[in-house]
Design an enzyme around this catalytic site. Structure first.
Site, mmCIF file in Angstrom:
data_model
loop_
_atom_site.group_PDB
_atom_site.id
_atom_site.type_symbol
_atom_site.label_atom_id
_atom_site.label_comp_id
_atom_site.label_asym_id
_atom_site.label_seq_id
_atom_site.Cartn_x
_atom_site.Cartn_y
_atom_site.Cartn_z
ATOM 1 N N MET A 121 -2.547 -6.716 7.009
ATOM 2 C CA MET A 121 -3.597 -7.528 6.374
ATOM 3 C C MET A 121 -3.112 -8.229 5.106
ATOM 4 O O MET A 121 -3.912 -8.556 4.228
ATOM 5 C CB MET A 121 -4.797 -6.622 6.036
ATOM 6 C CG MET A 121 -5.338 -5.832 7.207
ATOM 7 S SD MET A 121 -6.565 -4.636 6.672
ATOM 8 C CE MET A 121 -6.752 -3.631 8.156
ATOM 9 N N SER A 122 -1.821 -8.452 4.981
ATOM 10 C CA SER A 122 -1.301 -9.039 3.736
ATOM 11 C C SER A 122 -0.058 -9.880 4.026
ATOM 12 O O SER A 122 0.169 -10.302 5.153
ATOM 13 C CB SER A 122 -0.953 -7.918 2.748
ATOM 14 O OG SER A 122 0.180 -7.200 3.190
ATOM 15 N N HIS A 175 -7.213 1.808 -9.430
ATOM 16 C CA HIS A 175 -5.932 1.108 -9.346
ATOM 17 C C HIS A 175 -6.094 -0.342 -9.789
ATOM 18 O O HIS A 175 -6.271 -1.227 -8.971
ATOM 19 C CB HIS A 175 -5.372 1.146 -7.923
ATOM 20 C CG HIS A 175 -5.057 2.516 -7.444
ATOM 21 N ND1 HIS A 175 -3.914 3.187 -7.812
ATOM 22 C CD2 HIS A 175 -5.750 3.364 -6.662
ATOM 23 C CE1 HIS A 175 -3.915 4.388 -7.270
ATOM 24 N NE2 HIS A 175 -5.020 4.526 -6.560
ATOM 25 N N ASN A 186 1.670 3.653 11.052
ATOM 26 C CA ASN A 186 0.883 4.163 12.196
ATOM 27 C C ASN A 186 1.208 3.325 13.419
ATOM 28 O O ASN A 186 1.674 2.187 13.289
ATOM 29 C CB ASN A 186 -0.624 4.047 11.896
ATOM 30 C CG ASN A 186 -1.030 2.629 11.523
ATOM 31 O OD1 ASN A 186 -0.831 2.203 10.386
ATOM 32 N ND2 ASN A 186 -1.557 1.898 12.480
ATOM 33 N N ALA A 242 2.458 -2.019 4.143
ATOM 34 C CA ALA A 242 2.258 -0.989 5.156
ATOM 35 C C ALA A 242 1.719 -1.706 6.384
ATOM 36 O O ALA A 242 0.890 -2.606 6.259
ATOM 37 C CB ALA A 242 1.256 0.041 4.665
ATOM 38 N N HIS A 277 -7.089 5.117 7.050
ATOM 39 C CA HIS A 277 -6.382 4.758 5.822
ATOM 40 C C HIS A 277 -5.588 5.954 5.288
ATOM 41 O O HIS A 277 -4.516 5.794 4.702
ATOM 42 C CB HIS A 277 -7.383 4.258 4.771
ATOM 43 C CG HIS A 277 -6.735 3.760 3.526
ATOM 44 N ND1 HIS A 277 -5.818 2.719 3.530
ATOM 45 C CD2 HIS A 277 -6.829 4.169 2.225
ATOM 46 C CE1 HIS A 277 -5.396 2.505 2.286
ATOM 47 N NE2 HIS A 277 -5.993 3.369 1.487
ATOM 48 N N TYR A 297 -9.449 -9.535 2.335
ATOM 49 C CA TYR A 297 -10.605 -8.755 2.800
ATOM 50 C C TYR A 297 -11.420 -8.176 1.643
ATOM 51 O O TYR A 297 -12.541 -7.716 1.836
ATOM 52 C CB TYR A 297 -10.180 -7.642 3.775
ATOM 53 C CG TYR A 297 -9.274 -6.585 3.190
ATOM 54 C CD1 TYR A 297 -9.749 -5.624 2.304
ATOM 55 C CD2 TYR A 297 -7.930 -6.534 3.543
ATOM 56 C CE1 TYR A 297 -8.914 -4.660 1.776
ATOM 57 C CE2 TYR A 297 -7.086 -5.586 3.015
ATOM 58 C CZ TYR A 297 -7.584 -4.651 2.127
ATOM 59 O OH TYR A 297 -6.751 -3.711 1.599
ATOM 60 N N GLU A 298 -10.855 -8.184 0.428
ATOM 61 C CA GLU A 298 -11.628 -7.729 -0.732
ATOM 62 C C GLU A 298 -12.606 -8.800 -1.195
ATOM 63 O O GLU A 298 -13.415 -8.566 -2.088
ATOM 64 C CB GLU A 298 -10.690 -7.391 -1.898
ATOM 65 C CG GLU A 298 -9.787 -6.201 -1.654
ATOM 66 C CD GLU A 298 -8.711 -6.091 -2.722
ATOM 67 O OE1 GLU A 298 -8.983 -5.492 -3.764
ATOM 68 O OE2 GLU A 298 -7.603 -6.625 -2.522
ATOM 69 N N SER A 324 0.824 -1.217 0.000
ATOM 70 C CA SER A 324 0.000 0.000 0.000
ATOM 71 C C SER A 324 0.851 1.258 0.000
ATOM 72 O O SER A 324 1.707 1.430 0.870
ATOM 73 C CB SER A 324 -0.879 0.057 1.259
ATOM 74 O OG SER A 324 -1.778 -0.988 1.258
ATOM 75 N N HIS A 355 -6.158 -8.543 -1.728
ATOM 76 C CA HIS A 355 -6.216 -8.947 -0.318
ATOM 77 C C HIS A 355 -7.420 -9.857 -0.071
ATOM 78 O O HIS A 355 -8.431 -9.769 -0.778
ATOM 79 C CB HIS A 355 -6.368 -7.711 0.583
ATOM 80 C CG HIS A 355 -5.251 -6.736 0.458
ATOM 81 N ND1 HIS A 355 -5.208 -5.789 -0.534
ATOM 82 C CD2 HIS A 355 -4.134 -6.562 1.203
ATOM 83 C CE1 HIS A 355 -4.099 -5.068 -0.401
ATOM 84 N NE2 HIS A 355 -3.431 -5.519 0.643
HETATM 85 N N1 HPA Z 1 -3.388 -2.713 11.156
HETATM 86 C C1 HPA Z 1 -3.592 -3.516 10.091
HETATM 87 N N2 HPA Z 1 -3.171 -3.201 8.876
HETATM 88 C C2 HPA Z 1 -2.506 -2.057 8.714
HETATM 89 C C3 HPA Z 1 -2.253 -1.177 9.779
HETATM 90 C C4 HPA Z 1 -2.716 -1.535 11.067
HETATM 91 O O1 HPA Z 1 -2.522 -0.820 12.078
HETATM 92 N N3 HPA Z 1 -1.554 -0.128 9.270
HETATM 93 C C5 HPA Z 1 -1.392 -0.369 7.939
HETATM 94 N N4 HPA Z 1 -1.961 -1.539 7.587
#
Ligand code: HPA
Length: 275
Positions: A211-212, A61, A235, A113, A247, A85-86, A30, A83
């Protein structure tokens, strides 16, 4: 996993790129996909033009595969991944990296990410993945095993290759970026984790959450491919600070870290194809 679908995709990649073999591959996570278009002399192959390739369901995208020369070799770069989750099945999630392996990639770098919860980790940090925790109870190898891809019960004691972690450490040094390692915990998403879940991950020894990456790493390990992983901490994970997760924060931090990420990858690619 349909083996014929994989070989059809591999044949299309070879004809579209004019290259029978790619020595290594990189999956760009990401906010990191722009790296591929920063390289010279790349050949772009939109996912839509490769048979059986899943296309990311994020508006605007579609995703592309890039073939790039590195020294005397070539590398495949995936700009955009799909992913779970999609709504994709895990066969789709791992389809691209399996084609890369069949196209000759003996080393694959997975990037993402991630939220950071490990001691001393802060947004903007780049972290080499040393191992993972799977909190989804899902696995891309569930189903009838295809022995052409790998064994029924693959060993998982060194998914993130020590050899490649050595190369990552060297690339970080060349790029003047502090080298750190961490354990990545895979959650299904798309909702972020709760503070209680992050506390659980912390007690289990996790440093990063996302998540990947883990399904691709499992599928590549199954095929005997050396895997490396880099997380960009975008984050603090839920509950580490009072700030809610968004996001926007993830993509903003990825943009701020672009220069360091580019420097690390520029240093790494020649090492990956040489080794
Ligand atoms: N959690 C899950 N997936 C993520 C996060 C997170 O804090 N930051 C970026 N992708």
């Amino acid at each position: 996993m349909n083996y014929d679908h994989l070989t059809e995709a591999v044949a299309t990649i070879a004809s579209a790129s004019g290259r029978d073999r790619h020595a290594a591959a990189v999956v760009l996570g990401s906010g990191l996909g722009d790296y591929a278009s920063s390289l010279d002399e790349t050949i772009e192959i939109p996912y839509a033009e490769i048979p059986h390739f899943p296309e990311p369901r994020v508006v605007g995208h579609g995703g592309s595969l890039f073939s790039a020369p590195v020294g005397d070799e070539a590398v495949l770069l995936f700009a955009g991944r799909v992913h779970t989750y999609e709504g994709w099945g895990l066969d789709d999630v791992v389809f691209g990296v399996r084609t890369a392996a069949l196209a000759g990639a003996s080393s694959v770098l997975l990037t993402n990410a991630a939220g950071g919860l490990g001691e001393g980790l802060a947004p903007g940090d780049l972290v080499a993945i040393s191992d993972h925790l799977n909190y989804t109870a899902r696995n891309p190898l569930v189903g009838v095993n295809d022995d052409r891809l790998g064994p029924r019960f693959p060993d998982m004691s060194e998914v993130y290759s020590r050899r490649l972690r050595g190369l990552l450490e060297r690339a970080f040094q060349i790029a003047s970026v502090t080298y750190r390692e961490g354990v990545y915990a895979w959650f299904l998403g798309p909702s972020y984790e709760t503070p209680a879940e992050i506390e659980m991950v912390k007690r289990a020894g996790g440093d990063l959450v996302g998540m990947s990456t883990v399904p691709e790493a499992i599928a590549l390990n199954h095929m005997g491919v050396d895997v490396a992983g880099i997380s960009l901490v975008t984050n603090y994970a839920a509950g580490i600070t009072d700030a809610p997760l968004s996001h926007e924060e993830v993509t903003e931090t990825a943009a701020e870290a672009r220069e360091r990420f580019t420097a690390v990858l520029d240093a790494l690619l020649p090492l990956l194809v040489a080794g």
